[in-house]
Design a protein around this motif. Structure first.
Motif, PDB file in Angstrom:
ATOM      1  N   ALA A 138       0.860  -1.189   0.000  1.00  0.00           N
ATOM      2  CA  ALA A 138       0.000   0.000   0.000  1.00  0.00           C
ATOM      3  C   ALA A 138       0.883   1.222   0.000  1.00  0.00           C
ATOM      4  CB  ALA A 138      -0.910   0.023   1.227  1.00  0.00           C
ATOM      5  N   GLY A 139       0.417   2.290  -0.573  1.00  0.00           N
ATOM      6  CA  GLY A 139       1.209   3.514  -0.600  1.00  0.00           C
ATOM      7  C   GLY A 139       1.145   4.208   0.743  1.00  0.00           C
ATOM      8  N   TYR A 178      -8.231  -2.357   4.285  1.00  0.00           N
ATOM      9  CA  TYR A 178      -6.897  -2.943   4.137  1.00  0.00           C
ATOM     10  C   TYR A 178      -5.843  -1.909   3.740  1.00  0.00           C
ATOM     11  CZ  TYR A 178      -3.059  -5.697   2.243  1.00  0.00           C
ATOM     12  OH  TYR A 178      -1.811  -6.194   1.962  1.00  0.00           O
ATOM     13  N   ASP A 179      -6.115  -1.123   2.700  1.00  0.00           N
ATOM     14  CA  ASP A 179      -5.113  -0.165   2.234  1.00  0.00           C
ATOM     15  C   ASP A 179      -4.772   0.859   3.317  1.00  0.00           C
ATOM     16  OD1 ASP A 179      -4.869  -1.364  -0.212  1.00  0.00           O
ATOM     17  OD2 ASP A 179      -6.214  -0.001  -1.255  1.00  0.00           O
ATOM     18  N   LEU A 180      -5.776   1.307   4.032  1.00  0.00           N
ATOM     19  CA  LEU A 180      -5.540   2.282   5.097  1.00  0.00           C
ATOM     20  C   LEU A 180      -4.676   1.675   6.200  1.00  0.00           C
ATOM     21  CD1 LEU A 180      -5.995   4.922   6.608  1.00  0.00           C
ATOM     22  CD2 LEU A 180      -8.171   3.985   7.438  1.00  0.00           C
ATOM     23  N   TYR A 181      -5.030   0.478   6.648  1.00  0.00           N
ATOM     24  CA  TYR A 181      -4.258  -0.155   7.711  1.00  0.00           C
ATOM     25  C   TYR A 181      -2.829  -0.464   7.259  1.00  0.00           C
ATOM     26  CZ  TYR A 181      -8.600  -0.780  10.397  1.00  0.00           C
ATOM     27  OH  TYR A 181      -9.761  -0.571  11.110  1.00  0.00           O
ATOM     28  N   MET A 182      -2.657  -0.862   6.003  1.00  0.00           N
ATOM     29  CA  MET A 182      -1.307  -1.106   5.503  1.00  0.00           C
ATOM     30  C   MET A 182      -0.497   0.182   5.445  1.00  0.00           C
ATOM     31  SD  MET A 182      -0.347  -4.180   5.035  1.00  0.00           S
ATOM     32  CE  MET A 182       1.162  -3.643   4.258  1.00  0.00           C
ATOM     33  N   ALA A 183      -1.147   1.290   5.048  1.00  0.00           N
ATOM     34  CA  ALA A 183      -0.440   2.574   5.020  1.00  0.00           C
ATOM     35  C   ALA A 183       0.029   2.960   6.419  1.00  0.00           C
ATOM     36  CB  ALA A 183      -1.345   3.659   4.441  1.00  0.00           C
ATOM     37  N   GLU A 184      -0.820   2.719   7.432  1.00  0.00           N
ATOM     38  CA  GLU A 184      -0.429   3.007   8.816  1.00  0.00           C
ATOM     39  C   GLU A 184       0.745   2.129   9.236  1.00  0.00           C
ATOM     40  OE1 GLU A 184      -1.831   5.288  11.204  1.00  0.00           O
ATOM     41  OE2 GLU A 184      -2.482   6.107   9.277  1.00  0.00           O
ATOM     42  N   LEU A 185       0.707   0.857   8.864  1.00  0.00           N
ATOM     43  CA  LEU A 185       1.798  -0.050   9.212  1.00  0.00           C
ATOM     44  C   LEU A 185       3.090   0.381   8.537  1.00  0.00           C
ATOM     45  CD1 LEU A 185       3.021  -2.662  10.355  1.00  0.00           C
ATOM     46  CD2 LEU A 185       2.066  -3.871   8.374  1.00  0.00           C
ATOM     47  N   ASN A 186       3.019   0.737   7.262  1.00  0.00           N
ATOM     48  CA  ASN A 186       4.219   1.168   6.558  1.00  0.00           C
ATOM     49  C   ASN A 186       4.793   2.437   7.174  1.00  0.00           C
ATOM     50  OD1 ASN A 186       4.131  -0.972   4.774  1.00  0.00           O
ATOM     51  ND2 ASN A 186       3.026   0.161   3.193  1.00  0.00           N
ATOM     52  N   ALA A 187       3.909   3.368   7.574  1.00  0.00           N
ATOM     53  CA  ALA A 187       4.375   4.589   8.231  1.00  0.00           C
ATOM     54  C   ALA A 187       5.010   4.266   9.582  1.00  0.00           C
ATOM     55  CB  ALA A 187       3.222   5.574   8.398  1.00  0.00           C
ATOM     56  N   GLY A 188       4.416   3.304  10.312  1.00  0.00           N
ATOM     57  CA  GLY A 188       4.974   2.913  11.600  1.00  0.00           C
ATOM     58  C   GLY A 188       6.354   2.299  11.472  1.00  0.00           C
ATOM     59  N   THR A 189       6.514   1.405  10.494  1.00  0.00           N
ATOM     60  CA  THR A 189       7.829   0.779  10.311  1.00  0.00           C
ATOM     61  C   THR A 189       8.852   1.791   9.813  1.00  0.00           C
ATOM     62  OG1 THR A 189       7.139   0.036   8.097  1.00  0.00           O
ATOM     63  CG2 THR A 189       6.906  -1.533   9.902  1.00  0.00           C
ATOM     64  N   ALA A 190       8.399   2.774   9.020  1.00  0.00           N
ATOM     65  CA  ALA A 190       9.315   3.826   8.582  1.00  0.00           C
ATOM     66  C   ALA A 190       9.808   4.639   9.769  1.00  0.00           C
ATOM     67  CB  ALA A 190       8.612   4.736   7.568  1.00  0.00           C
ATOM     68  N   MET A 191       8.930   4.861  10.736  1.00  0.00           N
ATOM     69  CA  MET A 191       9.321   5.608  11.924  1.00  0.00           C
ATOM     70  C   MET A 191      10.337   4.819  12.742  1.00  0.00           C
ATOM     71  SD  MET A 191       6.835   7.481  14.651  1.00  0.00           S
ATOM     72  CE  MET A 191       5.846   8.007  13.258  1.00  0.00           C
ATOM     73  N   VAL A 192      10.116   3.510  12.881  1.00  0.00           N
ATOM     74  CA  VAL A 192      11.090   2.669  13.574  1.00  0.00           C
ATOM     75  C   VAL A 192      12.437   2.768  12.883  1.00  0.00           C
ATOM     76  CG1 VAL A 192      11.718   0.279  14.083  1.00  0.00           C
ATOM     77  CG2 VAL A 192       9.395   1.051  14.501  1.00  0.00           C
ATOM     78  N   ARG A 193      12.400   2.842  11.568  1.00  0.00           N
ATOM     79  CA  ARG A 193      13.624   2.823  10.783  1.00  0.00           C
ATOM     80  C   ARG A 193      14.375   4.153  10.814  1.00  0.00           C
ATOM     81  NH1 ARG A 193      11.279   1.290   6.451  1.00  0.00           N
ATOM     82  NH2 ARG A 193      11.302   3.231   5.261  1.00  0.00           N
ATOM     83  N   THR A 194      13.659   5.265  10.896  1.00  0.00           N
ATOM     84  CA  THR A 194      14.325   6.555  10.685  1.00  0.00           C
ATOM     85  C   THR A 194      14.303   7.502  11.872  1.00  0.00           C
ATOM     86  OG1 THR A 194      12.318   7.604   9.805  1.00  0.00           O
ATOM     87  CG2 THR A 194      13.731   6.431   8.231  1.00  0.00           C
ATOM     88  N   ALA A 216      -3.820  -4.776  10.082  1.00  0.00           N
ATOM     89  CA  ALA A 216      -3.705  -5.017   8.648  1.00  0.00           C
ATOM     90  C   ALA A 216      -3.926  -6.495   8.328  1.00  0.00           C
ATOM     91  CB  ALA A 216      -2.338  -4.556   8.148  1.00  0.00           C
ATOM     92  N   GLY A 217      -3.424  -7.378   9.193  1.00  0.00           N
ATOM     93  CA  GLY A 217      -3.621  -8.812   8.979  1.00  0.00           C
ATOM     94  C   GLY A 217      -5.079  -9.208   9.058  1.00  0.00           C
ATOM     95  N   TRP A 218      -5.799  -8.622  10.018  1.00  0.00           N
ATOM     96  CA  TRP A 218      -7.229  -8.911  10.149  1.00  0.00           C
ATOM     97  C   TRP A 218      -7.988  -8.447   8.909  1.00  0.00           C
ATOM     98  CZ3 TRP A 218     -10.732 -11.730  12.399  1.00  0.00           C
ATOM     99  CH2 TRP A 218     -12.071 -11.348  12.350  1.00  0.00           C
ATOM    100  N   ALA A 219      -7.637  -7.253   8.401  1.00  0.00           N
ATOM    101  CA  ALA A 219      -8.298  -6.753   7.198  1.00  0.00           C
ATOM    102  C   ALA A 219      -8.008  -7.667   6.010  1.00  0.00           C
ATOM    103  CB  ALA A 219      -7.838  -5.325   6.903  1.00  0.00           C
ATOM    104  N   ALA A 220      -6.774  -8.125   5.902  1.00  0.00           N
ATOM    105  CA  ALA A 220      -6.425  -9.044   4.810  1.00  0.00           C
ATOM    106  C   ALA A 220      -7.219 -10.344   4.928  1.00  0.00           C
ATOM    107  CB  ALA A 220      -4.923  -9.324   4.835  1.00  0.00           C
TER     108      ALA A 220
END
Length: 442
Positions: A138-139, A178-194, A216-220
């Motif tokens: 997801a973007g 799903y797309d919304l929850y994935m975007a939140e997850l991607n933003a969260g992991t980006a924060m962990v990373r940077t 995100a897993g539940w939505a999937a």
């Protein structure tokens, strides 16, 4: 994994890689990644990780990586250069589970001396995401705090945001969230990373990522994307363990067990492991949730006594005095939820005399605005009616299910409706049954 400022190179591992296996660091890392997949472990490896193993930056790899190294080399871990400490006679210190994969969490801004560690941590997270096929799922819209130093108040704001977004699941199906929850997850992991943060904030942030991965897993799962759901639950479990959040780790296992039970595979052992992982000190609502999921796994596997015991434990958990805060992901569990699960279990076990009164009572109070959930629960009431020989009542209930689930972004109510209607096929001559089949076609 622990890093060591007083580096002591691991010449045994280096010699084994170069002189016995004749592999470059990159080739050895690929072998480790293959071993991790064979073992079902979420371990991401690259040449930098191997370099840090060999040059002593990593004094002791985490438990999962020790298993991977044994599988890769075919040697016991004790023979790979990490022997007993010469001073204490004990195995070198291993970090606690909350920081087992230290490269995932930077406890401070990188200095000039540890810049390579920062790069390695970033590559580790990226490799983990790529391994699970999540990088471009997801973007993601990066959160404004990505790349800055953050503190506990920022994480708490994000926790509250995640709780608010969870409410969408009450009204929308997984295909819509799903797309919304994935975007939140991607933003969260980006924060962990940077982002920069201290150790306590880092643990809280990784715990939040574990929670986001569960959403995100539940939505999937709800959207019928089972492979993605399984990967996301695995990611959540790893993150929860790194954060030392036993309750959340138990919930990740319970999600996986629920998925197994819903796809005609036994999830009993995993559901039991979920309860054990969370432990007796887990918040009472979390305990109740995990026990009811154990009950469902037992029922789906035909274990009536196991289901009954687990339901009793779920009710007992709600009765337990508990002053600690209840996590948002489980605070919604109440008597009505346990009653719904009780009716579902008895319907699944083909005990309609027990299932029907319970489901009729609780669904009478259930708001039609929660269309996905009510439609799904009605399928078990219809199933119980059919099992009791109340064919026309079953048909009327399934028709209601199909009405409620129209336009809902979830595959599960319709799949369940089809399953129940198959039982009614011999009775298609009955007008109400014929109408239900026609409604399905419409």
């Amino acid at each position: 994994m622990t890093a060591n400022k007083d580096k002591k190179p691991n010449t045994v591992l280096r010699r084994l890689r170069k002189e016995v296996r004749h592999q470059t660091r990159e080739e050895f890392a690929r072998s480790m990644a293959e071993a991790a997949r064979d073992l079902g472990l979420n371990c991401a490896c690259n040449w930098r990780y191997v370099a840090h193993l060999e040059d002593g930056t990593i004094r002791m790899p985490g438990a999962a990586y020790r298993r991977v190294l044994e599988r890769t080399t075919g040697q016991p871990f004790s023979s790979l250069g990490w022997g007993p400490d010469s001073e204490s006679g004990r195995i070198a210190h291993v970090s606690d589970p909350a920081v087992e994969v230290e490269l995932l969490v930077r406890v401070d801004h990188p200095s000039a001396e540890d810049g390579d560690d920062h790069v390695l941590r970033r590559e580790f997270v990226q490799a983990s995401m790529a391994t699970m096929g999540l990088t471009t799922a997801a973007g993601a819209t990066p959160h404004p705090t990505v790349g800055r130093r953050i503190g506990p108040s920022t994480v708490q704001q994000l926790v509250q945001r995640t709780a608010r977004l969870r409410q969408l699941d009450n009204f929308l199906g997984g295909s819509e969230t799903y797309d919304l929850y994935m975007a939140e997850l991607n933003a969260g992991t980006a924060m962990v990373r940077t982002a920069g943060y201290d150790e306590a904030t880092g643990r809280a942030l990784v715990s939040l990522v574990a929670e986001q991965a569960q959403q995100a897993g539940w939505a999937a799962f709800d959207a019928g994307r089972h492979d993605e759901a399984a990967k996301l639950y695995g990611m959540s479990l790893s993150a929860a363990r790194e954060a030392g959040d036993n309750s959340l780790a138990g919930n990740a296992l319970a999600y996986s067990a629920y998925q197994l039970a819903s796809t005609d595979r036994s999830g009993v052992e995993m559901a039991a492991a979920a309860c054990e992982t969370a432990g007796r000190d887990a918040p009472r609502s979390a305990q109740a949730l995990l026990f009811e999921r154990l009950a469902w796994a037992c029922a789906a596997n035909g274990q009536a006594s196991g289901a009954e015991r687990a339901l009793a434990m779920a009710n007992a958990a709600l009765d337990r005095p508990d002053d600690q805060p209840q996590p948002d992901w489980s605070v919604w569990v109440d008597r009505d939820e346990i009653q719904i699960m009780t009716g579902r279990c008895w319907a699944e076990l083909h005990r309609p005399l027990r299932a029907v009164p319970v489901l009729e009572d609780v669904l009478r109070k259930f708001d039609d605005n929660h269309a996905r959930d009510k439609a799904l629960y009605l399928t078990w009431l219809a199933d119980a009616y059919a099992c009791a020989g109340e064919i026309e009542q079953a048909a009327v209930t399934i028709a209601h299910t199909l009405d409620l689930s129209t336009g809902v972004g979830s595959v599960r109510p319709r799949q369940r409706a089809v399953t129940v209607l198959k039982q009614l096929t011999p009775h298609r001559a009955l007008p109400l049954v014929a109408a239900a089949f026609e409604r399905l076609t419409d």
